[in-house]
Design a protein around this motif. Sequence first.
Motif, short mmCIF file in Angstrom:
data_model
loop_
_atom_site.label_atom_id
_atom_site.label_comp_id
_atom_site.label_asym_id
_atom_site.label_seq_id
_atom_site.Cartn_x
_atom_site.Cartn_y
_atom_site.Cartn_z
N UNK A 96 0.83 -1.21 0.00
CA UNK A 96 0.00 0.00 0.00
C UNK A 96 0.87 1.26 0.00
N UNK A 97 0.37 2.28 -0.67
CA UNK A 97 1.14 3.53 -0.73
C UNK A 97 0.86 4.34 0.53
N UNK A 98 1.63 4.08 1.57
CA UNK A 98 1.34 4.68 2.88
C UNK A 98 2.11 5.95 3.16
N UNK A 99 3.00 6.33 2.25
CA UNK A 99 3.86 7.48 2.55
C UNK A 99 3.82 8.54 1.45
N UNK A 100 4.18 9.76 1.85
CA UNK A 100 4.30 10.85 0.89
C UNK A 100 5.64 11.54 1.14
N UNK A 101 6.11 12.24 0.10
CA UNK A 101 7.38 12.95 0.24
C UNK A 101 7.12 14.45 0.18
N UNK A 102 7.78 15.19 1.05
CA UNK A 102 7.69 16.65 1.02
C UNK A 102 9.05 17.25 0.74
N UNK A 103 9.10 18.19 -0.20
CA UNK A 103 10.36 18.87 -0.50
C UNK A 103 10.12 20.37 -0.36
N UNK A 104 10.90 21.00 0.50
CA UNK A 104 10.75 22.44 0.73
C UNK A 104 11.96 23.15 0.16
N UNK A 105 11.74 23.90 -0.92
CA UNK A 105 12.84 24.59 -1.58
C UNK A 105 12.89 26.04 -1.13
N UNK A 106 13.95 26.39 -0.40
CA UNK A 106 14.12 27.78 0.03
C UNK A 106 15.39 28.36 -0.57
N UNK A 107 15.54 29.66 -0.48
CA UNK A 107 16.72 30.31 -1.01
C UNK A 107 17.97 29.98 -0.20
N UNK A 108 17.78 29.66 1.08
CA UNK A 108 18.90 29.33 1.96
C UNK A 108 19.04 27.83 2.15
N UNK A 109 17.90 27.17 2.40
CA UNK A 109 17.94 25.74 2.72
C UNK A 109 16.95 24.94 1.89
N UNK A 110 17.32 23.67 1.70
CA UNK A 110 16.37 22.71 1.12
C UNK A 110 16.11 21.67 2.20
N UNK A 111 14.85 21.29 2.38
CA UNK A 111 14.54 20.23 3.32
C UNK A 111 13.69 19.19 2.61
N UNK A 112 13.96 17.92 2.90
CA UNK A 112 13.17 16.84 2.31
C UNK A 112 12.70 15.94 3.44
N UNK A 113 11.51 15.35 3.27
CA UNK A 113 11.01 14.45 4.31
C UNK A 113 10.15 13.36 3.71
N UNK A 114 10.17 12.22 4.36
CA UNK A 114 9.21 11.16 4.08
C UNK A 114 8.25 11.15 5.25
N UNK A 115 6.95 11.23 4.93
CA UNK A 115 5.94 11.38 5.99
C UNK A 115 4.85 10.33 5.80
N UNK A 116 4.27 9.85 6.89
CA UNK A 116 3.15 8.93 6.73
C UNK A 116 1.85 9.73 6.61
N UNK A 117 0.73 9.04 6.45
CA UNK A 117 -0.53 9.74 6.21
C UNK A 117 -1.08 10.44 7.45
N UNK A 118 -0.46 10.18 8.59
CA UNK A 118 -0.89 10.84 9.83
C UNK A 118 -0.04 12.08 10.14
N UNK A 119 0.84 12.40 9.22
CA UNK A 119 1.67 13.59 9.42
C UNK A 119 2.93 13.34 10.22
N UNK A 120 3.26 12.07 10.41
CA UNK A 120 4.47 11.76 11.18
C UNK A 120 5.66 11.65 10.22
N UNK A 121 6.74 12.34 10.57
CA UNK A 121 7.93 12.32 9.71
C UNK A 121 8.76 11.07 10.00
N UNK A 122 9.07 10.32 8.93
CA UNK A 122 9.82 9.07 9.08
C UNK A 122 11.31 9.28 8.84
N UNK A 123 11.63 10.35 8.16
CA UNK A 123 13.04 10.65 7.89
C UNK A 123 13.11 12.01 7.22
N UNK A 124 14.17 12.77 7.53
CA UNK A 124 14.29 14.07 6.85
C UNK A 124 15.75 14.47 6.67
#
Length: 362
Positions: free
Chosen positions: A1-29
Amino acid sequence: MKSYVIGVDLGGTKIATAVMDREGKIKGKNIELTQILGGPEVVIGQMIRMTRLTLSKAKVGLSQIKGIGIGAAGPLNIMTGIIIAPPNLPGWHNVQLIRPFQKEFKTPVFLDNDANAAALGEWKFGAGRGCKNMVYLTISTGIGGGIIIGGKLYRGTNYNAGEIGHMTIDPEGPLCGCGNRGCLEAHSSGTAIARWAREALSKDRRRRTGIVNSQQSIVNSPQRTKKTMDYGLWTKKKRQKIKGSGSLILELAKGDLKKVSAELVFQAAKKGDRKALEVVRKSAEFLGIGVANVINVFNPQRVVLGGGVTKAGSLLFKPVREVAYKRAMPALAKVVEIVPAKLGDDVGIIGAATLVLTEDRR
Ligand SMILES: [Zn+2]
């Protein structure tokens, strides 16, 4: 099952990436400084590499991923996935951002304005949970916003709704980065707070210098009489008193006006510095006016305030609430809460990942 989503935040200073579950819990960043000098190609490569790294950190396979959400500064086109010309990414003009991700990961990719993404994140997993109508404001170097109406992000005719920072508060107010005069951003952003403080301090400095000069001219005057000598003594005492009242802001900035930042102003205000408290009060009152306008237009259940400046806590929230509740129409003021955001520094990645979970832009 596709239980996770990826978030990528592109900023001028920093980039942040995360794998998150459907409940909003971050599994890795992962967080890295943006390789901004490399230009779009290098930065997109960096984002893709970081995404892969985060997947392996979270021990999640691509087959478990529902999609990737990317948050970036506007203006951008969410339908075509093109970043138009964001002020924080110099040299980026009409850069296609979602296609390289689709090609690499073969999964749906969504792009949106970072403030909109943050609003979605706070609404689904943070301070806006359970609300039908919510307005989010992020107050940092600038002021951004996102509007949730009836449980959906309101995007507007060409996806640019929510520029709350550029509502006019005072037509004769300070110049804003957008070219207009008197926007909320020019009154209450971190940049504005630092500017108010610098203005107040340099005015103070001019006044103090003026008194010192007049004293010198009296003391050194050849027609010194007892009276002028007394006056000289008085001004000396007065001068010491004024010197003692020099603001803590300047002390924290090591005497350098250029180093005055919103953070230092809040630090000084927390220690009771009068000038700092005045500056905070002034910018918070303008923010309160902005929030009252938002309440009058949207009749929200909650107004969520996030971003670096809101770390000041009650120092900011107290005057904002005072002014907003006083100025909003009573029937609307009665039902609205003005609350701090809950997702903290993770709001960018959680918001971006939430774009996948709330996909509704058909
Ligand atoms: Zn503006």
